[in-house]
Scaffold this active site. Structure first.
Site, PDB file in Angstrom:
ATOM      1  N   LYS A 260      18.499  40.772  -1.280  1.00 24.29           N
ATOM      2  CA  LYS A 260      17.517  40.548  -0.205  1.00 24.29           C
ATOM      3  C   LYS A 260      16.817  41.851   0.170  1.00 24.29           C
ATOM      4  CE  LYS A 260      19.950  36.435   1.345  1.00 24.29           C
ATOM      5  NZ  LYS A 260      21.229  36.546   0.595  1.00 24.29           N
ATOM      6  N   ASP A 302      29.717  50.662   8.720  1.00 30.47           N
ATOM      7  CA  ASP A 302      30.220  49.414   9.297  1.00 30.47           C
ATOM      8  C   ASP A 302      29.226  48.913  10.346  1.00 30.47           C
ATOM      9  OD1 ASP A 302      31.541  47.395  10.581  1.00 30.47           O
ATOM     10  OD2 ASP A 302      33.428  48.505  10.856  1.00 30.47           O
ATOM     11  N   ASP A 326      22.922  38.967   6.903  1.00 25.68           N
ATOM     12  CA  ASP A 326      23.408  38.044   5.858  1.00 25.68           C
ATOM     13  C   ASP A 326      24.937  38.174   5.901  1.00 25.68           C
ATOM     14  OD1 ASP A 326      23.672  36.416   3.685  1.00 25.68           O
ATOM     15  OD2 ASP A 326      22.839  37.824   2.227  1.00 25.68           O
ATOM     16  N   CYS A 379      25.681  31.654   3.589  1.00 26.06           N
ATOM     17  CA  CYS A 379      25.616  30.668   2.494  1.00 26.06           C
ATOM     18  C   CYS A 379      26.753  29.661   2.720  1.00 26.06           C
ATOM     19  CB  CYS A 379      25.687  31.333   1.127  1.00 26.06           C
ATOM     20  SG  CYS A 379      27.068  32.464   0.918  1.00 26.06           S
TER      21      CYS A 379
HETATM   22  C1  LIG Z   1      26.821  37.790   1.869  1.00 21.25           C
HETATM   23  S1  LIG Z   1      27.044  39.384   1.267  1.00 21.25           S
HETATM   24  C2  LIG Z   1      25.426  40.048   1.361  1.00 21.25           C
HETATM   25  C3  LIG Z   1      24.526  39.697   0.199  1.00 21.25           C
HETATM   26  C4  LIG Z   1      23.236  40.504   0.209  1.00 21.25           C
HETATM   27  N1  LIG Z   1      22.545  40.389   1.459  1.00 21.25           N
HETATM   28  C5  LIG Z   1      22.283  40.090  -0.909  1.00 21.25           C
HETATM   29  O1  LIG Z   1      21.397  39.282  -0.680  1.00 21.25           O
HETATM   30  O2  LIG Z   1      22.432  40.615  -2.028  1.00 21.25           O
HETATM   31  C6  LIG Z   1      27.816  40.156   2.628  1.00 21.25           C
HETATM   32  C7  LIG Z   1      28.013  41.659   2.463  1.00 21.25           C
HETATM   33  O3  LIG Z   1      28.370  42.184   3.740  1.00 21.25           O
HETATM   34  C8  LIG Z   1      29.260  43.255   3.558  1.00 21.25           C
HETATM   35  N2  LIG Z   1      29.923  43.477   4.870  1.00 21.25           N
HETATM   36  C9  LIG Z   1      30.944  42.782   5.406  1.00 21.25           C
HETATM   37  N3  LIG Z   1      31.269  43.265   6.613  1.00 21.25           N
HETATM   38  C10 LIG Z   1      30.405  44.291   6.853  1.00 21.25           C
HETATM   39  C11 LIG Z   1      30.257  45.203   7.938  1.00 21.25           C
HETATM   40  N4  LIG Z   1      31.045  45.158   9.014  1.00 21.25           N
HETATM   41  N5  LIG Z   1      29.278  46.136   7.852  1.00 21.25           N
HETATM   42  C12 LIG Z   1      28.469  46.211   6.763  1.00 21.25           C
HETATM   43  N6  LIG Z   1      28.587  45.377   5.690  1.00 21.25           N
HETATM   44  C13 LIG Z   1      29.548  44.436   5.750  1.00 21.25           C
HETATM   45  C14 LIG Z   1      30.162  42.766   2.437  1.00 21.25           C
HETATM   46  O4  LIG Z   1      30.834  43.845   1.817  1.00 21.25           O
HETATM   47  C15 LIG Z   1      29.147  42.073   1.533  1.00 21.25           C
HETATM   48  O5  LIG Z   1      28.666  42.973   0.572  1.00 21.25           O
END
Ligand SMILES: C[S@@+](CC[C@H](N)C(=O)[O-])C[C@H]1O[C@@H](n2cnc3c(N)ncnc32)[C@H](O)[C@@H]1O
Length: 440
Positions: A260, A302, A326, A379
């Site tokens: 994205k 984070d 996302d 999703c």
């Molecule tokens: C659904 S995936 C995102 C897919 C991405 N937006 C795409 O379209 O390619 C969710 C992502 O959020 C990351 N994530 C989870 N908790 C997070 C946090 N507290 N801060 C930043 N990233 C985080 C995960 O490691 C994962 O890579």
């Protein structure tokens, strides 16, 4: 799969059984395959196919072993039976080849050698009673939909009319959908390139093109040059609906692998910060941006602790015009791509993920300017992660206004040749979207 061109089936079954063991131990299929194939990467396509096939028949194989074995076999033997029974159920090879190769595979490993006779007997027993067993098993919902009972119960409760077709549809192979990088070439031009290469393709969304016959990314025209990326058409709505104009400060808060982020940049966003907590996945964002010739500021951090990656927050200024969240979720809308998901999750995970999503929404909301917009996307098909999450957010934040979208909850649609005119794509996975504006 072509039996002649494949590596020996006994090897494929053996490595697929190793991946299966890792997966049943709690690893995702991707990680399980990587671990199992560390010394035989050359077997990847065949073993991946066999392991995915086994997962798509998991409930049936479990039941068959229960019915046909006097007592539960050892884990290694169960693993080999699961991958072999899946091959027999899909008729990928002649039955006698599967039985013979499964027995060879059993003999080739210390853990299964003593059970080679048992493997032979059980598989032959299945073949003798196949029609009867298969029709009996299909009466079991868990087998029919290859989903755990708790998952079926949630779907049925959320979608009383559609749940059965959603659950059946999730068993079909996933469609291969591309996103055309419109900063490089138009969708019509790319479709023309595919036509010249004799590749059957249909437009299924604004920038989305469906290839009716899946192929490895390396052989997708223009992929290496960044002209296209692989991305479901439902996921492509995020960058369109966020509507980030050039010059706006945009945060993509959970960014890896960067699909994205790249789409936002392709559509003209010039100031995107891509945030990701997992350092190993950050490299994927950079790689995707590089391939597309795109730029964004990639940050490891984070999203729940903005002060650690956004020092200016101390000055009290809300910096972003647009935020894309996302969020991590059950991924219940993309089971056809990841059939392992329902078997790796527990019902209690839904509540745990819902809490993480709520915390992310509350941590990011203060970073949005007044008049700015936050697009929340998961999703998922489960209402706790979708409508219910957003209803509760609106209850906590009277300064948030829910803007209309053409559709909020997208249920996955089937892979057929749909005609797209405008608006929502005609072929997509399951997603929930909510567009929130800060009014004060
Ligand atoms: C659904 S995936 C995102 C897919 C991405 N937006 C795409 O379209 O390619 C969710 C992502 O959020 C990351 N994530 C989870 N908790 C997070 C946090 N507290 N801060 C930043 N990233 C985080 C995960 O490691 C994962 O890579």
């Amino acid at each position: 799969m072509n039996a002649v061109a494949s590596p020996p089936l006994a090897d494929v079954l053996r490595y697929a059984a190793e991946a299966w063991l890792q997966f049943r131990g709690g690893r995702s299929l991707d990680r399980a395959l990587a671990a199992a194939l560390a010394d035989r990467p050359d077997l990847r396509p065949a073993v991946q196919h066999a392991t995915y096939t086994a997962v798509r028949h998991l409930a049936a194989s479990d039941r068959l072993v229960e019915l046909l074995a006097a007592r539960p076999p050892a884990a290694e033997v169960s693993a080999l039976l699961a991958v072999a029974l899946a091959q027999l159920q899909t008729n990928s090879y002649p039955d006698f080849v599967v039985v013979d190769q499964a027995v060879n595979s059993a003999r080739s490993s210390l853990h299964t050698r003593a059970a080679a006779g048992f493997v032979n007997a059980l598989l032959r027993n299945f073949l003798r009673q196949r029609a009867e067993l298969v029709s009996k098993l299909q009466l079991d919902e868990t087998v029919h939909y290859n989903l755990p009972q708790w998952w079926i119960a949630r779907l049925r409760c959320a979608y009383p009319a559609e749940w059965a077709s959603v659950a059946s549809g999730q068993q079909q192979p996933p469609p291969l959908v591309l996103r055309v990088n419109v900063s490089r070439l138009s969708v019509d031009r790319y479709l023309g390139n595919l036509h010249e290469a004799n590749i059957d393709a249909t437009r299924v969304g604004e920038q989305a093109v469906w290839l009716s016959t899946p192929r490895p990314v390396a052989s997708i025209p223009g992929f290496a040059r960044g002209e296209v990326s692989v991305q479901d058409a439902g996921a492509q709505l995020a960058a369109v609906w966020l509507d980030a104009q050039p010059g706006m400060r945009v945060l993509d808060a959970c960014a890896a692998p960067g699909g994205k982020t790249a789409h936002l940049a392709e559509l003209g966003a010039t100031d995107v910060m891509a945030l990701e907590i997992d350092p190993a996945r950050v490299a994927r964002i950079e790689e995707n941006l590089r391939r597309g010739g795109l730029t964004a500021r990639v940050v490891t951090g984070d999203a729940l602790k903005p002060e650690s990656w956004l020092p200016a927050i101390h000055a009290g200024a809300a910096p972003f015009d647009r935020i894309l969240l996302d969020a991590p979720c059950t991924a219940s809308g993309i089971v056809r791509r990841h059939p392992d998901i329902p078997w790796l999750r527990r019902s209690a995970d839904v509540a745990q993920l819902t809490t993480v999503q709520r915390e992310l929404l509350d941590a990011l909301w203060p970073l949005l300017k007044v008049g700015g917009r936050l697009l929340y996307v998961v999703c998922s098909l489960f209402p706790e992660e979708g409508h219910e999450q957003i209803d509760q957010f609106l209850g906590r934040h009277p300064e948030a206004c829910l803007l209309p979208l053409p559709v909020a909850q997208l249920l996955p649609t089937a892979a057929r040749a749909p005609a797209w005119q405008s608006g929502v794509p005609t072929l997509h996975d399951g997603f929930f979207y909510a567009l929130l504006e800060k009014t004060g």
